[in-house]
Design an enzyme around this catalytic site. Sequence first.
Site, mmCIF file in Angstrom:
data_model
loop_
_atom_site.group_PDB
_atom_site.id
_atom_site.type_symbol
_atom_site.label_atom_id
_atom_site.label_comp_id
_atom_site.label_asym_id
_atom_site.label_seq_id
_atom_site.Cartn_x
_atom_site.Cartn_y
_atom_site.Cartn_z
ATOM 1 N N ASP A 1 1.228 -0.065 -5.135
ATOM 2 C CA ASP A 1 0.029 0.211 -5.940
ATOM 3 C C ASP A 1 -0.027 1.630 -6.488
ATOM 4 O O ASP A 1 -0.480 1.862 -7.599
ATOM 5 C CB ASP A 1 -1.241 -0.104 -5.143
ATOM 6 C CG ASP A 1 -1.408 0.782 -3.913
ATOM 7 O OD1 ASP A 1 -0.394 1.267 -3.374
ATOM 8 O OD2 ASP A 1 -2.558 0.972 -3.474
ATOM 9 N N HIS A 2 0.451 2.605 -5.704
ATOM 10 C CA HIS A 2 0.428 4.004 -6.154
ATOM 11 C C HIS A 2 1.291 4.828 -5.215
ATOM 12 O O HIS A 2 1.882 4.308 -4.274
ATOM 13 C CB HIS A 2 -1.003 4.554 -6.229
ATOM 14 C CG HIS A 2 -1.785 4.422 -4.956
ATOM 15 N ND1 HIS A 2 -1.526 5.189 -3.828
ATOM 16 C CD2 HIS A 2 -2.812 3.610 -4.605
ATOM 17 C CE1 HIS A 2 -2.363 4.859 -2.863
ATOM 18 N NE2 HIS A 2 -3.154 3.894 -3.307
ATOM 19 N N THR B 1 -6.179 2.352 -5.542
ATOM 20 C CA THR B 1 -5.866 0.951 -5.260
ATOM 21 C C THR B 1 -6.678 0.005 -6.141
ATOM 22 O O THR B 1 -6.155 -1.000 -6.637
ATOM 23 C CB THR B 1 -6.128 0.639 -3.778
ATOM 24 O OG1 THR B 1 -5.212 1.391 -2.983
ATOM 25 C CG2 THR B 1 -5.948 -0.835 -3.476
ATOM 26 N N HIS C 1 -0.787 3.265 4.739
ATOM 27 C CA HIS C 1 -1.765 4.159 4.111
ATOM 28 C C HIS C 1 -1.707 5.532 4.782
ATOM 29 O O HIS C 1 -1.500 5.634 5.990
ATOM 30 C CB HIS C 1 -3.174 3.563 4.262
ATOM 31 C CG HIS C 1 -4.199 4.170 3.356
ATOM 32 N ND1 HIS C 1 -4.627 5.472 3.481
ATOM 33 C CD2 HIS C 1 -4.903 3.644 2.315
ATOM 34 C CE1 HIS C 1 -5.534 5.720 2.564
ATOM 35 N NE2 HIS C 1 -5.726 4.629 1.843
ATOM 36 N N GLU D 1 0.822 -1.210 0.000
ATOM 37 C CA GLU D 1 0.000 0.000 0.000
ATOM 38 C C GLU D 1 0.862 1.269 0.000
ATOM 39 O O GLU D 1 1.740 1.453 0.845
ATOM 40 C CB GLU D 1 -0.924 0.003 1.225
ATOM 41 C CG GLU D 1 -1.702 1.284 1.430
ATOM 42 C CD GLU D 1 -2.640 1.598 0.276
ATOM 43 O OE1 GLU D 1 -2.707 2.780 -0.117
ATOM 44 O OE2 GLU D 1 -3.297 0.676 -0.231
#
Length: 718
Positions: free
Chosen positions: A495-496, A317, A434, A273
């Site tokens: 993911d990003h 996500t 996150h 994440e």
Amino acid sequence: MEWLEKQRKRVKKGLVWSGEKAQTRLGFYFWMVFLLWAKTILAYGVDFHWMHASNPYQFFLVLINPLGFTFFVMALPLFFKKRPLVYGGMIVLDALLTTFLYLNVVYYREFTDFMSVNTILTYSSVNQGGKAAGAVSFSYGDVFFWLDLVVLLYLLFRKRIRMDQSWIKKSRVALFMMSAFTLMMANLVLADIDRPQLLTRQFDRVYLVKYLGIGPFMGLDAYNTFNTSQVRKAAKPEELKTVQKYVQQHYAGMNTTYAGKAKGKNVIVIHLESFQQFSIDQKVNGQEVTPFLNSLYHSKDSLSFDNFFHEVGQGKTSDAENMLETSTFGLPQGSLFAKLGNDQTFQAMPAILNQRAGYSSAVFHGNNGSFWNRTNVYKNMGYQNWVSGEYFDTSGKRSTAWGLKDKLLFKDSIPYLEQLQQPFYAKYLTVTNHTPFELDKEDQDPNFQTSNSGSKYIDNYFVTNHYLDQSIQEFFNYLKKSGLYDNTMVVLYGDHYGINNSEDKQLAPLLGKDPNQWTDLDTENLQRTPLIIHIPGLNNGGVQHTYGGEIDVAPTIEHLLGLSSKRYIQLGQDLLSKNRTQLVVMRNKDWITPDYASISGTIWDCKTNTVVEKPTAAQQKLFKKLQDEANEKLSVSDSVNQKNLLRFYHPEGFKAINAASYDYSKKDTLARLKKASANTNSTSVFSKNGDQTTTGLYQTNAAEDSQTTGTQTIQHTK
């Protein structure tokens, strides 16, 4: 002193004049427009960072773009004759527009993006409820978004502002609205001078808001959303021919050196994440932030990629998951999972591996099953098991706002993982890293001292990076003890982005960069995320320098497993193929290659980190070719997904998924796993271990683990 006294009198006179004007309907209207404009400019400057306006002309457009829309909307109540409807209508509109503005402020703080119609319509699919409220960044300055409403209501209630009985002719109100519409059109013309083809190319949402304003952007987005729904209804099977032709022309083939190297092995995908490439090998105060991931990254048993980019859009996500599973992009606006996932036809990794090589499948995630509409999407993708937050103890400090903490997720998943029939395809979605990257003190490594960058997000980011690294190391230790390690390919990917571009100046010194020399290309380069494919016994791995993105992961995994991806509608190319292109396409139509990058329409030289001011004729031809290729790739993906074209496509050996055949209830899942392991030919870890659980092999130093009675096991009888 005399000058100050004169200024004081002038201000007082101005306030008196303004107060007198506010006593008329027209004066109150102009006051409301001014207040809404002021709040919008406050948001533009403080929260949206002026949308990165880079010259006086752009700043001028930012200052005027709220006016036309605000004048237009606030004029609507002037058509009424009755005073309460006029004044009440303007107050209500002020409250609604302020709420919309403020929701965008909160959303932008989280995602560095603006809300779209799809974001609003699918809110229930991404809403985390009250628990996530604590993860949203609020500011004391937020009171200024609401202060005018309180003051106006007070003044109206105390009759300091009296409701004017005289009404304005409807023809005059219509003239106001026509003038406001003309102002919006003039704004568009001025915007097109600075950014030609703004509406046709549409760049990204930040650019649209910078040039047009939030209101017109939402109107444009609503129009696009309606068009998409109509396009889906009108789709025809014949449209597949164009898609198939594109896929055939861009199929890059396998690399014979690596094809089949993981054949028959289990596949575990670990979704890191918000994890960015710069954290790999990063040291803070002389300490490695992620020592275990670094060891995997540089292992000869790993294929690692240092020019791997995330390519997500608004779906964040969920877009990353979609690309990983299907090798198609997310949508131009909103989340494909949330918007189309209920009835979308997928030809995704879990179904492909099951039908081609007998893989069982599962997803493990410590969040609600409904988040991003995953329960429906996973059924349509063919996932056999969806072990979500409902399966775990997520009470108290065991969870963040986004779900079960990573160390606990990995440990508490073992009773289900050990029951999966091998070979299996399993995906883990981590959450502790996150935003806002907050971690309880007892979960932090006392021996790790983070940075002092001046940004709490950056400093916290390294803390949660370190925690994630420890979580993965604990999981790998279990894989080795349980015997799974040697027969498993582990794919780890970010993911990003995690650190948004508003923190770039604080981050720059930690990366050895001068914050005053930071460029848009530097920001683009931060969109790199790690991709590590670890195959025990590979021996000839290493760091690969090819340019690629999330769209390329599925065919790469399939080829490593010895399965050709040629028969499927997949837009990515094997990252190991010698015939692949080096063009990475972003969801907003930007692109990057080893030599050049296009960022919001501006071309950058990747070697010199400078703008290509005067391209040669050959360069212009090259840039057009690359942009056309990027546009075509996105267009093909959008055609496939928005029109749901895969419902018309039947590749060899692929059986359509029947979503109704999947039951993700905890009771049914437990019974299904137990029944499979009870068979005499069971290949699960549980069965291979003499029908004994392996949960005791898992060791974690998670602070919360000592507070529980132990990990649940599935009881068996034969």
